[in-house]
Structures are given as C-alpha cells and as structure tokens.
Design a protein around this motif. Sequence first.
Motif, PDB file in Angstrom:
ATOM      1  N   MET A 120       0.786  -1.224   0.000  1.00 22.67           N
ATOM      2  CA  MET A 120       0.000   0.000   0.000  1.00 22.67           C
ATOM      3  C   MET A 120       0.823   1.280   0.000  1.00 22.67           C
ATOM      4  O   MET A 120       1.997   1.295   0.369  1.00 22.67           O
ATOM      5  CB  MET A 120      -0.970   0.003   1.181  1.00 22.67           C
ATOM      6  CG  MET A 120      -0.339  -0.165   2.545  1.00 22.67           C
ATOM      7  SD  MET A 120      -1.592  -0.333   3.846  1.00 22.67           S
ATOM      8  CE  MET A 120      -2.473  -1.789   3.328  1.00 22.67           C
ATOM      9  N   ASN A 121       0.196   2.308  -0.451  1.00 15.42           N
ATOM     10  CA  ASN A 121       0.609   3.715  -0.378  1.00 15.42           C
ATOM     11  C   ASN A 121      -0.467   4.479  -1.124  1.00 15.42           C
ATOM     12  O   ASN A 121      -0.934   4.021  -2.150  1.00 15.42           O
ATOM     13  CB  ASN A 121       1.969   3.972  -1.017  1.00 15.42           C
ATOM     14  CG  ASN A 121       2.542   5.340  -0.594  1.00 15.42           C
ATOM     15  OD1 ASN A 121       1.805   6.309  -0.446  1.00 15.42           O
ATOM     16  ND2 ASN A 121       3.844   5.398  -0.416  1.00 15.42           N
ATOM     17  N   PHE A 122      -0.902   5.615  -0.598  1.00 13.58           N
ATOM     18  CA  PHE A 122      -1.987   6.289  -1.309  1.00 13.58           C
ATOM     19  C   PHE A 122      -1.502   7.314  -2.316  1.00 13.58           C
ATOM     20  O   PHE A 122      -2.286   8.073  -2.862  1.00 13.58           O
ATOM     21  CB  PHE A 122      -3.022   6.875  -0.352  1.00 13.58           C
ATOM     22  CG  PHE A 122      -2.621   8.106   0.434  1.00 13.58           C
ATOM     23  CD1 PHE A 122      -3.523   8.639   1.361  1.00 13.58           C
ATOM     24  CD2 PHE A 122      -1.404   8.746   0.293  1.00 13.58           C
ATOM     25  CE1 PHE A 122      -3.204   9.771   2.097  1.00 13.58           C
ATOM     26  CE2 PHE A 122      -1.076   9.874   1.025  1.00 13.58           C
ATOM     27  CZ  PHE A 122      -1.988  10.394   1.935  1.00 13.58           C
ATOM     28  N   SER A 126       4.229   5.155  -6.834  1.00 14.23           N
ATOM     29  CA  SER A 126       5.176   4.670  -5.826  1.00 14.23           C
ATOM     30  C   SER A 126       5.661   3.253  -6.135  1.00 14.23           C
ATOM     31  O   SER A 126       6.456   2.697  -5.376  1.00 14.23           O
ATOM     32  CB  SER A 126       4.538   4.702  -4.432  1.00 14.23           C
ATOM     33  OG  SER A 126       3.479   3.769  -4.338  1.00 14.23           O
ATOM     34  N   GLY A 127       5.168   2.654  -7.217  1.00 13.62           N
ATOM     35  CA  GLY A 127       5.612   1.305  -7.579  1.00 13.62           C
ATOM     36  C   GLY A 127       4.833   0.211  -6.879  1.00 13.62           C
ATOM     37  O   GLY A 127       5.303  -0.927  -6.802  1.00 13.62           O
ATOM     38  N   LYS A 128       3.645   0.527  -6.406  1.00 12.88           N
ATOM     39  CA  LYS A 128       2.854  -0.427  -5.634  1.00 12.88           C
ATOM     40  C   LYS A 128       2.461  -1.653  -6.459  1.00 12.88           C
ATOM     41  O   LYS A 128       2.674  -2.793  -6.026  1.00 12.88           O
ATOM     42  CB  LYS A 128       1.622   0.298  -5.090  1.00 12.88           C
ATOM     43  CG  LYS A 128       0.686  -0.530  -4.250  1.00 12.88           C
ATOM     44  CD  LYS A 128      -0.399   0.339  -3.646  1.00 12.88           C
ATOM     45  CE  LYS A 128      -1.176   1.076  -4.718  1.00 12.88           C
ATOM     46  NZ  LYS A 128      -1.921   0.149  -5.616  1.00 12.88           N
ATOM     47  N   THR A 129       1.890  -1.426  -7.631  1.00 15.78           N
ATOM     48  CA  THR A 129       1.446  -2.547  -8.457  1.00 15.78           C
ATOM     49  C   THR A 129       2.633  -3.331  -9.009  1.00 15.78           C
ATOM     50  O   THR A 129       2.617  -4.569  -9.048  1.00 15.78           O
ATOM     51  CB  THR A 129       0.560  -2.047  -9.604  1.00 15.78           C
ATOM     52  OG1 THR A 129      -0.610  -1.433  -9.053  1.00 15.78           O
ATOM     53  CG2 THR A 129       0.153  -3.187 -10.523  1.00 15.78           C
ATOM     54  N   THR A 130       3.680  -2.627  -9.434  1.00 16.96           N
ATOM     55  CA  THR A 130       4.888  -3.310  -9.922  1.00 16.96           C
ATOM     56  C   THR A 130       5.459  -4.213  -8.839  1.00 16.96           C
ATOM     57  O   THR A 130       5.838  -5.365  -9.097  1.00 16.96           O
ATOM     58  CB  THR A 130       5.939  -2.274 -10.349  1.00 16.96           C
ATOM     59  OG1 THR A 130       5.410  -1.465 -11.407  1.00 16.96           O
ATOM     60  CG2 THR A 130       7.210  -2.954 -10.840  1.00 16.96           C
ATOM     61  N   SER A 131       5.501  -3.709  -7.603  1.00 23.41           N
ATOM     62  CA  SER A 131       6.020  -4.496  -6.480  1.00 23.41           C
ATOM     63  C   SER A 131       5.125  -5.700  -6.214  1.00 23.41           C
ATOM     64  O   SER A 131       5.616  -6.821  -5.996  1.00 23.41           O
ATOM     65  CB  SER A 131       6.114  -3.626  -5.226  1.00 23.41           C
ATOM     66  OG  SER A 131       6.929  -2.501  -5.446  1.00 23.41           O
ATOM     67  N   VAL A 267       2.517  -5.877   6.261  1.00 20.53           N
ATOM     68  CA  VAL A 267       2.227  -4.654   5.512  1.00 20.53           C
ATOM     69  C   VAL A 267       3.509  -4.169   4.844  1.00 20.53           C
ATOM     70  O   VAL A 267       4.548  -4.024   5.502  1.00 20.53           O
ATOM     71  CB  VAL A 267       1.666  -3.548   6.424  1.00 20.53           C
ATOM     72  CG1 VAL A 267       1.474  -2.246   5.654  1.00 20.53           C
ATOM     73  CG2 VAL A 267       0.346  -3.992   7.049  1.00 20.53           C
ATOM     74  N   LEU A 268       3.421  -3.939   3.533  1.00 17.42           N
ATOM     75  CA  LEU A 268       4.549  -3.443   2.760  1.00 17.42           C
ATOM     76  C   LEU A 268       4.175  -2.072   2.206  1.00 17.42           C
ATOM     77  O   LEU A 268       3.243  -1.961   1.411  1.00 17.42           O
ATOM     78  CB  LEU A 268       4.871  -4.414   1.625  1.00 17.42           C
ATOM     79  CG  LEU A 268       6.154  -4.170   0.831  1.00 17.42           C
ATOM     80  CD1 LEU A 268       7.385  -4.365   1.712  1.00 17.42           C
ATOM     81  CD2 LEU A 268       6.217  -5.103  -0.381  1.00 17.42           C
ATOM     82  N   VAL A 269       4.878  -1.042   2.643  1.00 10.32           N
ATOM     83  CA  VAL A 269       4.608   0.323   2.190  1.00 10.32           C
ATOM     84  C   VAL A 269       5.687   0.707   1.184  1.00 10.32           C
ATOM     85  O   VAL A 269       6.878   0.702   1.507  1.00 10.32           O
ATOM     86  CB  VAL A 269       4.617   1.325   3.370  1.00 10.32           C
ATOM     87  CG1 VAL A 269       4.328   2.745   2.869  1.00 10.32           C
ATOM     88  CG2 VAL A 269       3.598   0.916   4.418  1.00 10.32           C
ATOM     89  N   THR A 270       5.280   1.002  -0.032  1.00 14.67           N
ATOM     90  CA  THR A 270       6.238   1.386  -1.073  1.00 14.67           C
ATOM     91  C   THR A 270       6.539   2.881  -0.971  1.00 14.67           C
ATOM     92  O   THR A 270       5.642   3.696  -0.753  1.00 14.67           O
ATOM     93  CB  THR A 270       5.680   1.061  -2.469  1.00 14.67           C
ATOM     94  OG1 THR A 270       4.400   1.691  -2.625  1.00 14.67           O
ATOM     95  CG2 THR A 270       5.513  -0.435  -2.656  1.00 14.67           C
TER      96      THR A 270
END
Length: 395
Positions: A120-122, A126-131, A267-270
């Motif tokens: 997550m990150n709003f 931030s590369g959320k989907t790639t990650s 929880v992984l925050v990009t």
Amino acid sequence: MSRDDVQEDLNAVIRQHSELLAAQLHSQRESLFPPDASKSMRKFTSGEAAALLGVNDSYLRKLHLDGKGPSPEITSGNRRHYSAEDIQSLRALLEKTARKPGDYLPGRRPGDHLQVIGVMNFKGGSGKTTSSAHLAQRLALKGYRVLAIDLDPQASLTTLHGVQPEFDLLDGGTLYDAIRYEDPVPIADVIRRTYIPNLDLIPGNLELMEFEHETPRALARGNAGLFFFRVKEALAQVDDRYDVVVIDCPPQLGFLTMSALSAATGVLVTIHPEMLDVMSMSQFLRMTADLMDVIADSGADMSHDWMRYLLTRYEPTDAPQNRVVAFLRTMYGDKVLNAPMLKSTAISDAGLTKQTLYEVERSAFTRSTYDRAIESLNAVNDEISHLIQQTWGRP
C-alpha cells in the motif's frame, strides 16, 4: 452555448475516448497473445531453473540424464529449457529426498498461519502494483502457493496478468462479489488460475468502488456489521489453499484499504525516495494510524507480524535520493528493507507489453540492464520471503 451543452459535450468526449482506448487495448492484447488473447509463461534456461530450485545446473543435468523428473525442451544448440510446470514438478521430486522439510517446497506446514501481505501507499507512482506483481510471481516460482488480489479499481495488476476488465469482467468477477453486503458469492467463485503454476488471481475493475459507496449506506442502516472484517472472512474460506496472499491495495485510505489492513498479517509500504513523496507518506501514515485506532476501538486485533518500507524506483547515482534514503534508514532502521527496487528501463519496457520482468526473455534487453534489474527484484522479493519464513518460526 450553455453550460449544460458544454457538460454534455465533455461527457460525450470522455465516453468516446474511453471506448476507443478500451478497443485499442483489446486489439493490442490480441496482437500480442494470439490467437485466443491468453498469456503463457516463457521457458527458463537450465541456469535459471537451477537458481529457482537452489541447486547446481550440473545436478539438473544429471537428473535429466538419469531420466528423473520431467524432460526439458532441448534446443538446436543442445541447451535445456524448462517450463514453469517442469520446475514445480522438480520441486516435488527434490523435496522427497531433501535433507529437511521445506528445502524445495517452502510453504506452510501444520500450525503455520496464512500470510496476507497488503502492499500500500496512497500516492500514485510509488511502484505499488509493480512491487505486488513481481512479489506474487517470484513467490509462486519459488514454490509458494500464492493468491494475488487486485483491490485497486484501476486494475493494473489485473491487466498485467492477461485479464482486460472492460472485456473479461462484464458480469463481475472481482473481490467485490465476495464482500458485498447483499448476496455475496463464495470467494472461490471469483478466483482465476493464471498461466503461472501456484499463482491464482482475483482480478479488479471499477466495480470495486461499489464497496466504497455501499458501506456508508450499510452503516447508516445498521447492517454493515464489522465491515472491516469482510476481506478477512472471505479469505478464511480458502485458507487451506494458499501459503501467501498478496493484496494490491487501492491508492486511497477508504473502506477497501481498511478491510485489507484488517486482513493483513504483513504490511509493505512502497516509497519512492523523493522528498515530496516522503512528505506525502507522512500524511498517509498519520491517517492510517488514526483509522487503525478506530478499527481497534471496534474490537479488531490490528497487530501484524511485520511491517516494512520498500524503496522503489531507486537510482543509486542520484545524490538527493541517497540523502532521502539515508534519512529514512536513520529514522526507521531495519523497518526499511535492505534491498531497494532499482529504477530500470527493463521493468518499464516489459510493462509496455503487459509483462513483468520475470515473463520476458533476457535476450530482449541489454544483458547488463536485464541482470541489474532482475537481481534487484530477486533481492527484494527474497528478503520478503525470509520475513515470511521467520514469521513461521524458521531460520
């Protein structure tokens, strides 16, 4: 011309452009993946297969010569290539003679709980989907049973896996169907097998926004119950089928994200290491903490096995980025993953054909560019794999 006329014209233009873009994307998919527009996983060289299995290439060759395990494809240059299904079969074979359980099949054992990772990150970009995509695929290729959930209405994770929402999800088929308030379906009904062994997908589309709209109405009527448990309760129906669930959360702190947070064990925050992104993350963390307090006050257990920050689109030669990285590591210490995800044209170029870097051939890029990017991705995802193993009490 009246204001209403202008508004009607704008609506017509937006609708026309939406339909045109959807048609072009569908045409592109059919041209990339003929004849039935479905994707398949590439073959792996013997060296890649050996690395995924954690054995020497010479040992793989011996298994082949001894007639053990699946027969690889032999090219004209007498090189061996293995499919993802071959690699999974080899895992099962090697596990039978392993020195200790889990050497080749690293998933859950009796007593291990399902790992649910919320990415997550709003802030967009931030590369959320790639990650999320690379993490889910790497874990599956390493032998975990993985369920990837696209909880983002923009559905980028979905399209990366060969599903086009505008054409393939006309009658539903997202997680919304399993968590809606009226007549929810079993979550198994919306799970799709992918072209990668061990990896299943629950796709997303704009329909997910219905949960954001319906929850306030359900709360007003008093029949929403503990709405933030809906993702967790849905996942409980298929708990025994998976080792890890990877949830690509929407870029907002709405009801979907809160429900995903309640289900998550990790929880992984990009973070893109630019100061504006870090300032945005400050607000994100504050709002998340406030929302989690509200959920906890309602009786939910908001403890998690782990939380980590992942540095994304990192450029080691960028001095301002290095200062931001040092700043974050000083503040958060080992909560920041040791391995960053490097910015790479290889990852971007793979995305142009709706693929991850694990899906494209090394020959499609300059060797050094590909190797640098894939080593970065593997380091990130294997560090997360170690976190999972530690949570299960393994060294």
